[in-house]
Structures are given as C-alpha cells and as structure tokens.
Design a protein around this motif. Structure first.
Motif, PDB file in Angstrom:
ATOM      1  N   HIS A   1      10.952  27.636 -14.846  1.00  0.00           N
ATOM      2  CA  HIS A   1       9.615  28.236 -14.811  1.00  0.00           C
ATOM      3  C   HIS A   1       8.548  27.155 -14.546  1.00  0.00           C
ATOM      4  O   HIS A   1       7.666  27.328 -13.700  1.00  0.00           O
ATOM      5  CB  HIS A   1       9.347  28.966 -16.124  1.00  0.00           C
ATOM      6  N   ILE A   2       8.636  26.047 -15.254  1.00  0.00           N
ATOM      7  CA  ILE A   2       7.663  24.961 -15.085  1.00  0.00           C
ATOM      8  C   ILE A   2       7.810  24.329 -13.700  1.00  0.00           C
ATOM      9  O   ILE A   2       6.813  24.037 -13.033  1.00  0.00           O
ATOM     10  CB  ILE A   2       7.828  23.910 -16.210  1.00  0.00           C
ATOM     11  N   TYR A   3       9.043  24.142 -13.256  1.00  0.00           N
ATOM     12  CA  TYR A   3       9.305  23.601 -11.914  1.00  0.00           C
ATOM     13  C   TYR A   3       8.639  24.484 -10.856  1.00  0.00           C
ATOM     14  O   TYR A   3       7.978  23.983  -9.940  1.00  0.00           O
ATOM     15  CB  TYR A   3      10.816  23.528 -11.675  1.00  0.00           C
ATOM     16  N   ASN A   4       8.796  25.790 -11.004  1.00  0.00           N
ATOM     17  CA  ASN A   4       8.213  26.723 -10.037  1.00  0.00           C
ATOM     18  C   ASN A   4       6.687  26.691 -10.059  1.00  0.00           C
ATOM     19  O   ASN A   4       6.050  26.825  -9.009  1.00  0.00           O
ATOM     20  CB  ASN A   4       8.724  28.139 -10.274  1.00  0.00           C
ATOM     21  N   LYS A   5       6.095  26.515 -11.225  1.00  0.00           N
ATOM     22  CA  LYS A   5       4.633  26.396 -11.310  1.00  0.00           C
ATOM     23  C   LYS A   5       4.148  25.188 -10.514  1.00  0.00           C
ATOM     24  O   LYS A   5       3.171  25.279  -9.767  1.00  0.00           O
ATOM     25  CB  LYS A   5       4.193  26.223 -12.769  1.00  0.00           C
ATOM     26  N   ALA A   6       4.818  24.059 -10.688  1.00  0.00           N
ATOM     27  CA  ALA A   6       4.439  22.845  -9.960  1.00  0.00           C
ATOM     28  C   ALA A   6       4.628  23.043  -8.462  1.00  0.00           C
ATOM     29  O   ALA A   6       3.768  22.652  -7.669  1.00  0.00           O
ATOM     30  CB  ALA A   6       5.262  21.656 -10.457  1.00  0.00           C
ATOM     31  N   THR A   7       5.721  23.675  -8.091  1.00  0.00           N
ATOM     32  CA  THR A   7       5.999  23.937  -6.675  1.00  0.00           C
ATOM     33  C   THR A   7       4.925  24.839  -6.071  1.00  0.00           C
ATOM     34  O   THR A   7       4.430  24.573  -4.969  1.00  0.00           O
ATOM     35  CB  THR A   7       7.392  24.582  -6.510  1.00  0.00           C
ATOM     36  N   ASP A   8       4.548  25.881  -6.788  1.00  0.00           N
ATOM     37  CA  ASP A   8       3.503  26.798  -6.303  1.00  0.00           C
ATOM     38  C   ASP A   8       2.192  26.055  -6.059  1.00  0.00           C
ATOM     39  O   ASP A   8       1.517  26.286  -5.058  1.00  0.00           O
ATOM     40  CB  ASP A   8       3.277  27.943  -7.295  1.00  0.00           C
ATOM     41  N   GLN A   9       1.832  25.164  -6.984  1.00  0.00           N
ATOM     42  CA  GLN A   9       0.595  24.382  -6.827  1.00  0.00           C
ATOM     43  C   GLN A   9       0.674  23.475  -5.597  1.00  0.00           C
ATOM     44  O   GLN A   9      -0.301  23.345  -4.856  1.00  0.00           O
ATOM     45  CB  GLN A   9       0.338  23.528  -8.073  1.00  0.00           C
ATOM     46  N   LEU A  10       1.820  22.846  -5.399  1.00  0.00           N
ATOM     47  CA  LEU A  10       1.981  21.966  -4.237  1.00  0.00           C
ATOM     48  C   LEU A  10       1.918  22.759  -2.933  1.00  0.00           C
ATOM     49  O   LEU A  10       1.281  22.326  -1.967  1.00  0.00           O
ATOM     50  CB  LEU A  10       3.299  21.183  -4.334  1.00  0.00           C
ATOM     51  N   ILE A  11       2.542  23.913  -2.913  1.00  0.00           N
ATOM     52  CA  ILE A  11       2.509  24.761  -1.709  1.00  0.00           C
ATOM     53  C   ILE A  11       1.079  25.210  -1.434  1.00  0.00           C
ATOM     54  O   ILE A  11       0.607  25.155  -0.295  1.00  0.00           O
ATOM     55  CB  ILE A  11       3.459  25.971  -1.865  1.00  0.00           C
ATOM     56  N   GLU A  12       0.405  25.638  -2.493  1.00  0.00           N
ATOM     57  CA  GLU A  12      -0.983  26.081  -2.359  1.00  0.00           C
ATOM     58  C   GLU A  12      -1.866  24.952  -1.815  1.00  0.00           C
ATOM     59  O   GLU A  12      -2.770  25.187  -1.016  1.00  0.00           O
ATOM     60  CB  GLU A  12      -1.496  26.541  -3.721  1.00  0.00           C
ATOM     61  N   GLY A  13      -1.592  23.723  -2.244  1.00  0.00           N
ATOM     62  CA  GLY A  13      -2.369  22.575  -1.792  1.00  0.00           C
ATOM     63  C   GLY A  13      -1.845  21.960  -0.503  1.00  0.00           C
ATOM     64  O   GLY A  13      -2.297  20.896  -0.083  1.00  0.00           O
ATOM     65  N   LYS A  14      -0.848  22.623   0.101  1.00  0.00           N
ATOM     66  CA  LYS A  14      -0.239  22.168   1.348  1.00  0.00           C
ATOM     67  C   LYS A  14       0.298  20.732   1.230  1.00  0.00           C
ATOM     68  O   LYS A  14       0.178  19.921   2.143  1.00  0.00           O
ATOM     69  CB  LYS A  14      -1.214  22.276   2.507  1.00  0.00           C
ATOM     70  N   ALA A  15       0.896  20.447   0.073  1.00  0.00           N
ATOM     71  CA  ALA A  15       1.475  19.130  -0.177  1.00  0.00           C
ATOM     72  C   ALA A  15       2.998  19.232  -0.205  1.00  0.00           C
ATOM     73  O   ALA A  15       3.560  20.311  -0.389  1.00  0.00           O
ATOM     74  CB  ALA A  15       0.960  18.578  -1.501  1.00  0.00           C
ATOM     75  N   LYS A  16       3.628  18.093  -0.036  1.00  0.00           N
ATOM     76  CA  LYS A  16       5.078  18.037   0.026  1.00  0.00           C
ATOM     77  C   LYS A  16       5.688  18.051  -1.379  1.00  0.00           C
ATOM     78  O   LYS A  16       5.211  17.371  -2.275  1.00  0.00           O
ATOM     79  CB  LYS A  16       5.482  16.753   0.755  1.00  0.00           C
ATOM     80  N   SER A  17       6.758  18.814  -1.538  1.00  0.00           N
ATOM     81  CA  SER A  17       7.480  18.865  -2.812  1.00  0.00           C
ATOM     82  C   SER A  17       8.313  17.607  -2.990  1.00  0.00           C
ATOM     83  O   SER A  17       8.637  16.909  -2.025  1.00  0.00           O
ATOM     84  CB  SER A  17       8.420  20.070  -2.855  1.00  0.00           C
ATOM     85  N   TYR A  18       8.690  17.335  -4.233  1.00  0.00           N
ATOM     86  CA  TYR A  18       9.561  16.204  -4.537  1.00  0.00           C
ATOM     87  C   TYR A  18      10.964  16.507  -4.038  1.00  0.00           C
ATOM     88  O   TYR A  18      11.469  17.613  -4.223  1.00  0.00           O
ATOM     89  CB  TYR A  18       9.589  15.942  -6.053  1.00  0.00           C
ATOM     90  N   GLN A  19      11.579  15.542  -3.399  1.00  0.00           N
ATOM     91  CA  GLN A  19      12.941  15.701  -2.886  1.00  0.00           C
ATOM     92  C   GLN A  19      13.871  14.766  -3.651  1.00  0.00           C
ATOM     93  O   GLN A  19      13.680  13.552  -3.619  1.00  0.00           O
ATOM     94  CB  GLN A  19      13.003  15.364  -1.393  1.00  0.00           C
ATOM     95  N   THR A  20      14.855  15.341  -4.340  1.00  0.00           N
ATOM     96  CA  THR A  20      15.822  14.494  -5.024  1.00  0.00           C
ATOM     97  C   THR A  20      16.815  13.962  -4.006  1.00  0.00           C
ATOM     98  O   THR A  20      17.095  14.616  -3.003  1.00  0.00           O
ATOM     99  CB  THR A  20      16.604  15.269  -6.110  1.00  0.00           C
ATOM    100  N   SER A  21      17.308  12.789  -4.280  1.00  0.00           N
ATOM    101  CA  SER A  21      18.315  12.227  -3.379  1.00  0.00           C
ATOM    102  C   SER A  21      19.693  12.604  -3.906  1.00  0.00           C
ATOM    103  O   SER A  21      19.881  12.827  -5.110  1.00  0.00           O
ATOM    104  CB  SER A  21      18.176  10.702  -3.312  1.00  0.00           C
TER     105      SER A  21
END
Length: 143
Positions: free
Chosen positions: A48-68
């Motif tokens: 749930h928290i991960y999705n909240k952060a992702t939604d904010q990044l998408i809304e701000g047109k920013a790149k999500s964190y990519q795990t290696s």
C-alpha cells in the motif's frame, strides 16, 4: 516535482519493495501461524505504501526506483543463508526487526539530506517510518 521529492519517494519505494521481497522469500519458512499472519499483513501494508509513493511519482512525471537483479539476488541469498540452519520463529522475527531497523535508518538519512521535499512526499515517508516502528514492536513478542 522537486528532486528532493523524487529522492524521498524513490527511497520509500526501495525500502517498501525490499521489505515485500524479503517477506516473499521468508513466507515459506515461517511455521508459526501467528507470525505468518503478522508478516502477511505487513506485506500488504508495504505494498500500500509502495503504491502511494509510485502514484506520487507518476503524478509528478518522475521516474520510479528500479531495483537491480543483483540486489534481489543478494537479499534472497542472505535470507536463504540466514534461515538454512535456523528457521525458528524467534530468528525470523529478529531478521524482520533488523530489516525494519535498516529501513528506518535509510529513511532518516534520506529525509535529513532532502529537507526541501514537500509535504506529500514527507507524509508518505513518515507513514513508512511509523509503520516500521510499529512492526518492530509487534515482532518483539516473537523473539
């Protein structure tokens, strides 16, 4: 979106994502039903928290964190090694507590270095940190 917001939200994604992967790796090794339920609930909240952060990044047109892939392999290898000889309830709870402590430390570092982040991203970061602290308290009874 300010770069400080992006960094804070990406750190939330990183921490919550690693926690979800750790829970996924540990779930088959937990033999205490109460602990299994506790960990499962934690996984849902991390998501749930991960999705909240992702939604904010998408809304701000920013790149999500990519795990290696290397990070994931190291995490799974560490969990496998740590539970190979000891998969007791207390040991698994201790591993989860250590992970939450690491997550809290990482979040404090990112917040202290990116104090110009806005209210929305800081609220999500604080939500994750509060959740980590509650997890530690709940897991202590399994030690």
């Amino acid at each position: 979106m300010k770069s400080d917001d992006v960094k804070v939200l990406q750190e939330v994604q990183k921490n919550a994502g690693m926690a979800m992967k750790a829970i996924e790796s540990l779930s088959g090794k937990v033999y205490d039903d109460d602990l299994a339920v506790q960990i499962s609930r934690q996984g849902m909240q991390y998501s749930h928290i991960y999705n909240k952060a992702t939604d904010q990044l998408i809304e701000g047109k920013a790149k999500s964190y990519q795990t290696s892939g290397l990070q994931e392999m190291m995490l799974k290898g560490a969990i496998a090694g740590n539970t190979l000889l000891n998969n007791s309830t207390g040991h698994i709870a201790e591993m989860m507590i250590q992970g939450s402590n690491r997550g809290l430390t990482d979040m404090w570092k990112i917040i202290n270095h990116h104090e110009n982040a806005g209210t929305a991203s800081m609220e999500i970061a604080k939500e994750l940190m509060d959740f980590e602290e509650k997890n530690i308290e709940k897991l202590k009874k399994y030690l």
